[in-house]
Design a protein around this motif. Structure first.
Motif, PDB file in Angstrom:
ATOM      1  N   LEU A   1       8.256   1.471  -7.374  1.00 37.88           N
ATOM      2  CA  LEU A   1       8.641   0.452  -6.403  1.00 37.88           C
ATOM      3  C   LEU A   1       7.438  -0.444  -6.141  1.00 37.88           C
ATOM      4  N   LEU A   2       7.685  -1.746  -6.163  1.00 32.81           N
ATOM      5  CA  LEU A   2       6.665  -2.747  -5.859  1.00 32.81           C
ATOM      6  C   LEU A   2       7.269  -3.711  -4.846  1.00 32.81           C
ATOM      7  N   THR A   3       6.539  -3.958  -3.758  1.00 32.32           N
ATOM      8  CA  THR A   3       7.006  -4.939  -2.775  1.00 32.32           C
ATOM      9  C   THR A   3       5.850  -5.845  -2.380  1.00 32.32           C
ATOM     10  N   ILE A   4       6.204  -6.982  -1.817  1.00 35.92           N
ATOM     11  CA  ILE A   4       5.228  -7.944  -1.318  1.00 35.92           C
ATOM     12  C   ILE A   4       5.591  -8.261   0.124  1.00 35.92           C
ATOM     13  N   GLU A   5       4.586  -8.251   0.996  1.00 40.92           N
ATOM     14  CA  GLU A   5       4.769  -8.687   2.373  1.00 40.92           C
ATOM     15  C   GLU A   5       3.856  -9.873   2.626  1.00 40.92           C
ATOM     16  N   VAL A   6       4.358 -10.836   3.391  1.00 30.03           N
ATOM     17  CA  VAL A   6       3.555 -11.980   3.813  1.00 30.03           C
ATOM     18  C   VAL A   6       3.729 -12.125   5.313  1.00 30.03           C
ATOM     19  N   ASN A   7       2.613 -12.179   6.035  1.00 28.28           N
ATOM     20  CA  ASN A   7       2.635 -12.373   7.486  1.00 28.28           C
ATOM     21  C   ASN A   7       2.424 -13.851   7.798  1.00 28.28           C
ATOM     22  N   PHE A   8       3.065 -14.306   8.863  1.00 28.18           N
ATOM     23  CA  PHE A   8       3.034 -15.715   9.252  1.00 28.18           C
ATOM     24  C   PHE A   8       2.631 -15.854  10.714  1.00 28.18           C
TER      25      PHE A   8
ATOM     26  N   LYS B   1       0.591  -9.407   0.376  1.00 27.00           N
ATOM     27  CA  LYS B   1       0.162  -8.015   0.340  1.00 27.00           C
ATOM     28  C   LYS B   1       1.083  -7.294  -0.637  1.00 27.00           C
ATOM     29  N   LEU B   2       0.573  -7.055  -1.839  1.00 24.10           N
ATOM     30  CA  LEU B   2       1.347  -6.396  -2.891  1.00 24.10           C
ATOM     31  C   LEU B   2       1.167  -4.892  -2.767  1.00 24.10           C
ATOM     32  N   ASP B   3       2.262  -4.177  -2.531  1.00 29.14           N
ATOM     33  CA  ASP B   3       2.229  -2.721  -2.399  1.00 29.14           C
ATOM     34  C   ASP B   3       2.786  -2.085  -3.675  1.00 29.14           C
ATOM     35  N   ILE B   4       1.980  -1.196  -4.258  1.00 29.60           N
ATOM     36  CA  ILE B   4       2.395  -0.437  -5.431  1.00 29.60           C
ATOM     37  C   ILE B   4       2.503   1.015  -4.974  1.00 29.60           C
TER      38      ILE B   4
END
Length: 150
Positions: A106-113, A95-98
């Motif tokens: 700011l750009l972040t990436i979240e990955v759920n497991f 999930k790339l957040d811009i």
């Protein structure tokens, strides 16, 4: 239980082929964490426990009028961002957040497991940047209060 890792971004992939949504969220409380969120034309209230890699999360749909009423109770700046959903294999989605406005650039990436073990053994693709899972400065509630970390 939510198992999630968070990263900065080395390189943004071509985004035109990925689904996305526009998110506006604010924090009614940061202790405990109580958030309201608008995702396109849907509205939610959430509570999250403290933690980094693993946290309890409760999310409940609300209507627009409830969102607007709760909006007056937000303690900090609102976060506004575009979120892109990018499949990365093994059934996982990045999930790339811009971010926009005060958090612009700011750009972040979240990955759920599915489990802690899966999260801990995850090898990030090259386009992911530094792992910020355990850096509290990058948690959305802190971004809303303090802005982008130096």
């Amino acid at each position: 239980m939510e198992f999630q890792r968070k990263f900065l971004v080395n390189k943004v992939p071509e985004l035109s082929n990925y689904s996305n949504e526009y998110i506006t969220q604010g924090y009614i409380s940061t202790d405990p964490i109580i958030r309201i969120r608008q995702v396109d034309d849907q509205y939610f209230a959430s509570m999250k426990s403290f933690g980094h890699l693993a946290r309890e999360k409760f999310r409940m749909p609300i209507n627009k009028e409830q969102f607007e009423s709760l909006e007056k109770k937000v303690e900090s700046n609102f976060i506004k961002k575009h979120r892109y959903f990018i499949p990365i294999g093994n059934g996982l989605t990045a999930k790339l957040d811009i971010y926009e406005e005060d958090l612009n650039k700011l750009l972040t990436i979240e990955v759920n497991f599915a489990s802690r073990a899966q999260a801990e053994s995850f090898l990030a693709p090259d386009w992911f940047g530094a792992d910020i899972t355990h850096d509290s400065r990058y948690r959305n509630n802190n971004l809303a209060r303090f802005g982008v970390p130096n």
